[in-house]
Design an enzyme around this catalytic site. Sequence first.
Site, PDB file in Angstrom:
ATOM      1  N   ASP A   8      42.823  37.244  43.406  1.00  0.00           N
ATOM      2  CA  ASP A   8      43.002  38.833  43.730  1.00  0.00           C
ATOM      3  C   ASP A   8      41.619  39.001  42.502  1.00  0.00           C
ATOM      4  O   ASP A   8      41.554  38.446  41.602  1.00  0.00           O
ATOM      5  CB  ASP A   8      44.368  39.436  42.698  1.00  0.00           C
ATOM      6  CG  ASP A   8      44.111  41.053  42.317  1.00  0.00           C
ATOM      7  OD1 ASP A   8      44.952  41.288  42.954  1.00  0.00           O
ATOM      8  OD2 ASP A   8      43.550  41.622  42.451  1.00  0.00           O
ATOM      9  N   ASP A 114      41.918  43.160  48.578  1.00  0.00           N
ATOM     10  CA  ASP A 114      41.265  42.456  47.181  1.00  0.00           C
ATOM     11  C   ASP A 114      41.846  41.526  46.965  1.00  0.00           C
ATOM     12  O   ASP A 114      42.201  41.042  45.875  1.00  0.00           O
ATOM     13  CB  ASP A 114      41.166  43.357  46.465  1.00  0.00           C
ATOM     14  CG  ASP A 114      42.435  43.070  45.195  1.00  0.00           C
ATOM     15  OD1 ASP A 114      43.177  43.760  45.480  1.00  0.00           O
ATOM     16  OD2 ASP A 114      41.578  43.714  43.699  1.00  0.00           O
ATOM     17  N   GLU A 115      43.273  41.187  47.645  1.00  0.00           N
ATOM     18  CA  GLU A 115      43.706  39.660  47.449  1.00  0.00           C
ATOM     19  C   GLU A 115      44.120  38.677  48.103  1.00  0.00           C
ATOM     20  O   GLU A 115      44.376  39.368  49.375  1.00  0.00           O
ATOM     21  CB  GLU A 115      44.965  40.262  46.263  1.00  0.00           C
ATOM     22  CG  GLU A 115      46.351  41.312  47.359  1.00  0.00           C
ATOM     23  CD  GLU A 115      47.464  41.336  46.803  1.00  0.00           C
ATOM     24  OE1 GLU A 115      47.803  40.244  45.906  1.00  0.00           O
ATOM     25  OE2 GLU A 115      47.450  42.378  46.498  1.00  0.00           O
TER      26      GLU A 115
END
Length: 369
Positions: A8, A114-115
Site C-alpha cells: 500500500d 494504490d494497493e
Amino acid sequence: MRIVGHLDMDAFFAAIEERENPSLRGLPIVVGADPRGGKGRGVVSTANYKAREYGIHSALPISKAWRLSEAAKRQGRPPARFLPVRMERYAEVSAHVMETLRRFVFLVEPASIDEAYFDLSSCESYRLAEEVCRKMKCAIGDEEHLTASVGIGPNKLVAKIASGLRKPDGLTVVREGEVASFLAPLPVRTIPGIGPKTEAELARVGVKTVKDMRSFSQQELRGMFGKRGGDLYEKVRGRDESPVEETYEAKSVGEQETFEQDTGDSSFLTERLRAMSEDVMRRATAEGFTHFRTVVLTVRFADFETKSRSHTLSVPTNSLAVLQREAMNLLAPFLDDRENPLGKLIRLIGVRVEKLEQFGVHPQALLIE
Ligand code: TTP
Ligand code: MG
C-alpha cells in the site's frame, strides 16, 4: 506453503504532489476539495504525514481541515498547502507502480489505485519473501521517488493488516505460527470489514481488541451481526482462503457531488445526476468495464442524514441512457413525500454502478488510462 504480500503506497496522492513540486517538500499537504478559505464543501482525499500531525485525514470535511491548518498556523507551525485532486496523474503513477511489482512477482492483484496483493509462495520461505519485498520497495523508491508499506503473511487478510501496521515505509512479516499473537492486541477496527459502527457496537459490550472478540462463539457473533458474524469469526482468527487473482477488484465505480448550497431544486438535481452518470460511465469504460447491472444512488440531506437506494437490472447493460433513467427513478422519491416527507434540502448526491463486468480486456490495460 502459501505466502502472500500486500503493498500500500504511503499518503499516495499527497506523496505524488510532493515529489512533483519541489516547493512543497517537507510541508503539510492536503489533497481534496477546494477549501475556499474555510467555506468550501466536500472532503479531504488524503493528507501527507506532516498534515496528519494536525489531525487532518481522508474523508474529513475540507472546512474542518482548513480550521485545523489555521490553528496550527497560529501556533507558528507551517499552514497546510491545499491542492486539487489530479486523478489522471495518480492513475498513471499507479500503473507504473503495478508494472514495477510485476517485475518482481508473477501474480499481482491490484486492489485499489494504490494497493495490490501478490503471491510470494514460490519463494518457499518467509526470509526470501522478505528479501523480494525489500527489493520491490527499493525499486519503487529509486524509480518513482515514493514510499510504500508492505505486509507479508500466510493469506491476504493477514498481509493487508500487516502492511497497515508500520506506515510509512514499513515492512512487516507475520509467519503462519505468529498470526494469533500478532492479531490479539490489535483494536477490532484493524480488521477489514469492521467500521466505526461495528466498532461502537462491540465497545458497548466491552470488546476492544481482537483477543476480546475471540471469546465469542460463532453462534454469538451470528446472533449479533447475522451472516456477517460468521465471517468476522474467521477473520479475528486470521483465516482467509481467498485466492490472489489477477483481476481488477473494483467493485464499483461512482461519483458524488456536494453542492455549493443545499438544494431542493429538482431540475438542478436532475441535471447534476445526468452529468454525474455520464462521468461514471466514462470512468467505468476507462477502467475497462463494459457492462453493469446495479445502480446505487446516495442522498445526503442538509442535516447529514444519508440514504442509499439501489436497483439491480435483470440483464447487464452498457447504456448511458439506462443508467440515467435508473438513477433518476431512484432519486424521484427523495424529491417528494415518499423518501422525504419533511421536505429536507439535499446536500450531496452520489451515483455508482456495481456488478461490473468486463469482456475481453487484459487486466493490465485496466490500470492505464
Ligand atoms: P489510502 O491508501 O487509504 O491512503 P494514503 O495512501 O493516502 O495514505 P496511507 O499512507 O495511510 O496509505 O488511499 C489511497 C488514496 O486513495 C489516497 O492517497 C487518496 C484516495 N482516497 C480518497 O480519495 N478518499 C478516501 O477517503 C481515502 C481513504 C483515500
Ligand atoms: Mg495508501
